[in-house]
Design an enzyme around this catalytic site. Structure first.
Site, PDB file in Angstrom:
ATOM      1  N   ASP A   1       0.811  -1.216   0.000  1.00  0.00           N
ATOM      2  CA  ASP A   1       0.000   0.000   0.000  1.00  0.00           C
ATOM      3  C   ASP A   1       0.844   1.266   0.000  1.00  0.00           C
ATOM      4  O   ASP A   1       2.066   1.213   0.190  1.00  0.00           O
ATOM      5  CB  ASP A   1      -0.965  -0.004   1.202  1.00  0.00           C
ATOM      6  CG  ASP A   1      -0.312  -0.488   2.500  1.00  0.00           C
ATOM      7  OD1 ASP A   1       0.921  -0.428   2.594  1.00  0.00           O
ATOM      8  OD2 ASP A   1      -1.033  -0.917   3.405  1.00  0.00           O
TER       9      ASP A   1
ATOM     10  N   ASN B   1      -7.534  -2.798  14.127  1.00  0.00           N
ATOM     11  CA  ASN B   1      -8.947  -3.008  13.776  1.00  0.00           C
ATOM     12  C   ASN B   1      -9.127  -4.207  12.850  1.00  0.00           C
ATOM     13  O   ASN B   1     -10.188  -4.396  12.272  1.00  0.00           O
ATOM     14  CB  ASN B   1      -9.535  -1.747  13.130  1.00  0.00           C
ATOM     15  CG  ASN B   1      -8.910  -1.425  11.775  1.00  0.00           C
ATOM     16  OD1 ASN B   1      -7.962  -2.087  11.351  1.00  0.00           O
ATOM     17  ND2 ASN B   1      -9.424  -0.417  11.108  1.00  0.00           N
TER      18      ASN B   1
ATOM     19  N   HIS C   1      -7.368  -4.799  10.022  1.00  0.00           N
ATOM     20  CA  HIS C   1      -7.092  -4.613   8.592  1.00  0.00           C
ATOM     21  C   HIS C   1      -5.805  -5.311   8.176  1.00  0.00           C
ATOM     22  O   HIS C   1      -4.887  -5.517   8.980  1.00  0.00           O
ATOM     23  CB  HIS C   1      -7.113  -3.130   8.180  1.00  0.00           C
ATOM     24  CG  HIS C   1      -5.964  -2.294   8.609  1.00  0.00           C
ATOM     25  ND1 HIS C   1      -6.114  -0.978   9.010  1.00  0.00           N
ATOM     26  CD2 HIS C   1      -4.635  -2.524   8.669  1.00  0.00           C
ATOM     27  CE1 HIS C   1      -4.940  -0.463   9.289  1.00  0.00           C
ATOM     28  NE2 HIS C   1      -4.014  -1.384   9.096  1.00  0.00           N
TER      29      HIS C   1
ATOM     30  N   GLU D   1      -9.846  -2.044   5.174  1.00  0.00           N
ATOM     31  CA  GLU D   1     -10.501  -1.728   6.435  1.00  0.00           C
ATOM     32  C   GLU D   1     -11.751  -2.592   6.635  1.00  0.00           C
ATOM     33  O   GLU D   1     -12.303  -3.125   5.663  1.00  0.00           O
ATOM     34  CB  GLU D   1     -10.921  -0.244   6.419  1.00  0.00           C
ATOM     35  CG  GLU D   1      -9.771   0.736   6.217  1.00  0.00           C
ATOM     36  CD  GLU D   1      -8.960   0.958   7.501  1.00  0.00           C
ATOM     37  OE1 GLU D   1      -8.858   0.044   8.340  1.00  0.00           O
ATOM     38  OE2 GLU D   1      -8.422   2.072   7.649  1.00  0.00           O
TER      39      GLU D   1
HETATM   40  C1  GLP Z   1      -0.526   0.067   8.507  1.00  0.00           C
HETATM   41  C2  GLP Z   1      -0.245  -0.765   7.276  1.00  0.00           C
HETATM   42  C3  GLP Z   1      -0.522  -2.216   7.533  1.00  0.00           C
HETATM   43  C4  GLP Z   1       0.096  -2.653   8.852  1.00  0.00           C
HETATM   44  C5  GLP Z   1      -0.517  -1.870   9.969  1.00  0.00           C
HETATM   45  C6  GLP Z   1      -0.027  -2.277  11.344  1.00  0.00           C
HETATM   46  O1  GLP Z   1      -1.835   0.476   8.602  1.00  0.00           O
HETATM   47  N1  GLP Z   1      -0.991  -0.358   6.132  1.00  0.00           N
HETATM   48  O2  GLP Z   1      -0.013  -2.998   6.465  1.00  0.00           O
HETATM   49  O3  GLP Z   1      -0.078  -4.030   9.049  1.00  0.00           O
HETATM   50  O4  GLP Z   1      -0.185  -0.510   9.745  1.00  0.00           O
HETATM   51  O5  GLP Z   1       1.004  -1.470  11.754  1.00  0.00           O
HETATM   52  P1  GLP Z   1       1.977  -1.770  12.956  1.00  0.00           P
HETATM   53  O6  GLP Z   1       2.820  -2.916  12.543  1.00  0.00           O
HETATM   54  O7  GLP Z   1       2.764  -0.505  13.105  1.00  0.00           O
HETATM   55  O8  GLP Z   1       1.128  -2.074  14.127  1.00  0.00           O
END
Ligand code: GLP
Length: 243
Positions: free
Chosen positions: A67, A136, A138, A143
């Site tokens: 992304d 959440n 995702h 989402e």
């Molecule tokens: C972002 C990314 C996700 C990732 C998520 C969790 O939203 N788009 O791909 O898994 O963050 O982040 P973290 O690893 O910092 O908790």
């Protein structure tokens, strides 16, 4: 879905790095799907160390990231392109033209997404997709929603994601409200999936992913349907699992 619980996040990260390294050793021309966020950082550090030691070689590897924020270019300090460059790509020998990240500055975002999926298909689909997990539920930026998304698309970020990811933006810096993300179908076409979740703030999302019904309101629950998904957890992230 194969669920492995480790005493701490370092071990879960080491396991993820080993699976990715094994993939690259097995198939030097692997197509890897990569992720951002804080979870992959120790995994990338381990991969960099393995590359320095000569255990793995990235010269024939191709990468596609999950992304990118809409409106952030490759030089923006908060873009995922920049994140990947700083935390992985500039430290290993993956060729720059083998690196793919959705273009958040594209004029036509739908065309950009369609081209991104077409490029992954032309590369023979992802051999291994690394995933983190949003608090959440995702994956990528898919989402919670009424239906599972299919192909890559432009998503409006949820209020929770905007809150959770605010920490990556300087105080006062504006944060994009939208992102381009691989869709659920794009992710599910990966031949292998490795998801890592650490920390108690992921425990509810982990429970929904592993033990809940397959439900688009818990996007990661779709991984129950994948034929080769490995879920690597630390004890805190696994703390609400009952089975
Ligand atoms: C972002 C990314 C996700 C990732 C998520 C969790 O939203 N788009 O791909 O898994 O963050 O982040 P973290 O690893 O910092 O908790």
């Amino acid at each position: 879905m194969n669920v492995c619980v480790y005493p701490n996040g370092d071990l879960a990260s080491a396991a993820a790095a080993m699976l990715i390294a094994g993939q690259v050793i097995d198939k030097p021309g692997s197509v890897l799907g990569l992720a951002t966020g804080s979870t992959p950082l120790p995994i990338y550090r381990e991969l960099i160390a393995m590359w320095h030691r000569g255990v793995i070689d990235f010269k024939n590897v191709t990468t596609y990231n999950l992304d990118e924020y809409v409106g952030l270019g490759p030089d923006h300090p908060c873009s995922y392109r920049r994140f990947m460059q700083e935390n992985l790509f500039s430290h290993i020998n993956v060729p720059q033209d083998s690196i793919h990240i959705p273009n958040g500055l594209a004029q036509d975002l739908d065309a950009e997404c369609a081209a991104y999926d077409a490029a992954i298909a032309a590369a023979g689909q992802l051999d291994l997709q690394l995933l983190g997990l949003g608090a959440n539920g995702h994956i990528g930026f898919n989402e919670p929603a009424a239906v599972f998304t299919t192909h890559s698309y432009c998503v409006k970020l949820s209020a929770q994601t905007l809150r959770d990811n605010r920490r990556f933006f300087e105080d006062g810096a504006s944060m994009p409200s939208h992102a381009l993300t691989m869709g659920i179908a794009s992710i599910m076409q990966a031949k292998r999936i490795v998801l890592v979740a650490t920390g108690g703030n992921k425990a509810a999302a982990v429970r929904a992913m592993v033990e809940g019904p397959v439900d688009p309101m818990a996007p990661a629950s779709i991984l129950q349907m994948h034929r080769h998904a490995t879920i690597l957890l630390d004890a805190d992230a696994a703390s609400l699992l009952s089975r």
